[in-house]
Design an enzyme around this catalytic site. Structure first.
Site, mmCIF file in Angstrom:
data_model
loop_
_atom_site.group_PDB
_atom_site.id
_atom_site.type_symbol
_atom_site.label_atom_id
_atom_site.label_comp_id
_atom_site.label_asym_id
_atom_site.label_seq_id
_atom_site.Cartn_x
_atom_site.Cartn_y
_atom_site.Cartn_z
ATOM 1 N N LYS A 108 0.863 -0.784 0.328
ATOM 2 C CA LYS A 108 0.324 -0.202 0.133
ATOM 3 C C LYS A 108 1.372 1.245 -0.207
ATOM 4 C CE LYS A 108 -4.693 0.567 0.720
ATOM 5 N NZ LYS A 108 -5.717 0.262 0.263
HETATM 6 N N1 GLU Z 1 -7.348 0.024 -3.027
HETATM 7 C C1 GLU Z 1 -8.188 -1.041 -3.436
HETATM 8 C C2 GLU Z 1 -7.643 -1.984 -2.042
HETATM 9 O O1 GLU Z 1 -8.079 -1.829 -1.296
HETATM 10 C C3 GLU Z 1 -7.682 -1.695 -4.468
HETATM 11 C C4 GLU Z 1 -6.300 -2.332 -4.420
HETATM 12 C C5 GLU Z 1 -6.118 -2.668 -5.779
HETATM 13 O O2 GLU Z 1 -6.499 -2.720 -6.858
HETATM 14 O O3 GLU Z 1 -4.717 -2.949 -6.013
HETATM 15 O O4 GLU Z 1 -8.258 -3.609 -1.797
#
Ligand code: GLU
Length: 422
Positions: A108
């Protein structure tokens, strides 16, 4: 919002998987590896503002684990982003991708910034400079960012363009998959925009199948009306769910006969939020947590279901569309009150699932149809739920614990086979 963060969010995320690890007697070494991110990248980078001054921003990319595939996870732009939050969000991605069986690890990132305070041009420069600062720490087979709170397909288009421009000329087209969640014109996938909301609805459908309930007889309240909450409301209302309460950063509204979601979407787009919507009554934030409903859908920040709110909720099910919306100390209260939880790593996995489809389409330079995307999304969400139900029955545990067990089963099996280097 009362997103209180007295305790470390990352520690809460570690405690969560450790409870599931106890149930399957997980190897100590694997527990320790998963308790830390592999890499913590922090960058401080200057950006030129419209008034000619320069401001230094702090950005993060936390790479939690890449055992099952490249690091994967969103970029959050929000004024409260900090290292602890991004570490927790990165760990949840590892368990989410493992649970639904997409060949990625977990990561993240984010920037500590309130996007509302900057012009479009300034945001473009922030995104480009952040991407440049991350450099080769991201890559289509290494670490693949995506949208999250405060970012969108527009952000991803800029990240991809910047990354392509710092790549050697012969690679500029083969690096499209460095991010997912791009606009369709730039190499995104149909169905990615609403994928998280759609996955939440498939989770609700699965629960209906398990409990013999019908979508068109359910009432729901939704906290958050952004990409996830907004799309979920729209799809759920189309499927017959009566949505009697919605909140966002501008206010909270209720209508016991059901809010007209299509009209609310238009109002929110025109007015920058739901506040003032004529088809419902404006109420206090806390009233959302006391509505008599079947399903409560948190689709905003973490730690929103606090001990006090857990005692007030009048629903039989919580579907966690947000990441980490239930505070750890609120969970026993919900269990005592027989309020079921479909956990975040299962409920909101639709986004990363369709990110995987986008990545596959970029690799093969082919575009799938909406029907293909949707059918495969439904299959993966469904299979993950079935597996969670099975492990829950075997271990007699909560749905959250069972979801972590399914993820840990996969991770442990691969560590067992590959061994730990050297
Ligand atoms: N931000 C989204 C999540 O928390 C999607 C992450 C992604 O598609 O890599 O799952």
């Amino acid at each position: 919002m009362t997103g209180t963060r007295q305790r470390s969010l990352h520690q809460a995320a570690v405690d969560q998987f450790q409870r599931a690890a106890d149930l399957i007697d997980l190897n100590e070494a694997y527990r320790e590896i998963l308790s830390y991110p592999k890499n913590e990248i922090i960058v401080n980078f200057p950006v030129a503002l419209d008034d000619g001054t320069r401001k230094v921003f702090t950005g993060y990319r936390i790479q939690h684990n890449n055992l099952l595939g490249p690091y994967k996870g969103g970029l959050r732009f929000h004024q409260d982003v900090d290292l602890d939050e991004v570490k927790a969000l990165a760990a949840w991605m590892t368990f989410k991708t493992a649970l639904v069986g997409v060949p990625f690890g977990g990561a993240k990132g984010g920037v500590t910034i309130d996007p509302a305070g900057y012009s479009d041009d300034e945001m473009r420069r922030v995104v480009r400079r952040f991407t440049h600062a991350l450099g080769s720490n991201i890559g289509p087979d290494h670490d693949i960012p995506a949208p999250d709170m405060g970012t969108s397909s527009k952000t991803m288009d800029w990240v991809m363009d910047t990354y392509a421009n710092i790549s050697p000329p012969g690679f500029r087209h083969s690096v499209k998959g460095v991010v997912t969640g791009k606009s369709i014109e730039v190499g995104g996938s149909v169905g990615r925009e609403e994928a998280t909301g759609r996955g939440v609805l498939y989770s609700l459908r699965h629960w209906c199948g398990e409990t013999g309930s019908r979508l068109d007889e359910l009432t729901a309240a939704v906290q958050g009306f952004g990409n996830v909450g907004g799309h979920f409301c729209e799809l759920a209302a189309e499927a017959g769910v009566t949505i009697t309460g919605v909140s966002d950063h501008t206010g909270t509204i209720t209508n016991e006969d059901g809010i007209d979601i299509a009209k609310l979407r238009l109002w929110s787009a025109e007015n920058g939020g739901i506040d003032g919507f004529p088809g419902a009554e404006a109420v206090d934030t806390e009233a959302l947590f006391a509505l008599p409903i079947d399903v409560f859908v948190p689709a905003a920040l973490e730690n929103q279901i606090t001990v006090e709110r857990a005692a007030k909720l009048r629903c039989s099910l919580i579907i966690e569309a947000a990441n980490g919306p239930t505070a750890a100390d609120a969970e026993p209260i919900l269990a005592d009150r027989a309020i079921e939880i479909v956990p975040d790593i299962l409920a909101n996995a639709g986004g990363v699932i369709v990110s995987y489809f986008e990545w596959l389409q970029n690799k093969s330079a082919r575009a799938w149809s909406f029907a293909d995307v949707d059918e495969r999304l439904r299959d993966l969400v469904w299979q993950a739920h079935d597996r969670v139900v099975e492990r829950r029955r075997q271990l007699d545990c909560t749905r959250r614990e069972a979801a972590y067990v399914v993820a840990l089963d996969r991770i442990a099996d691969v560590y067992d086979r590959r061994g730990i280097f050297p």
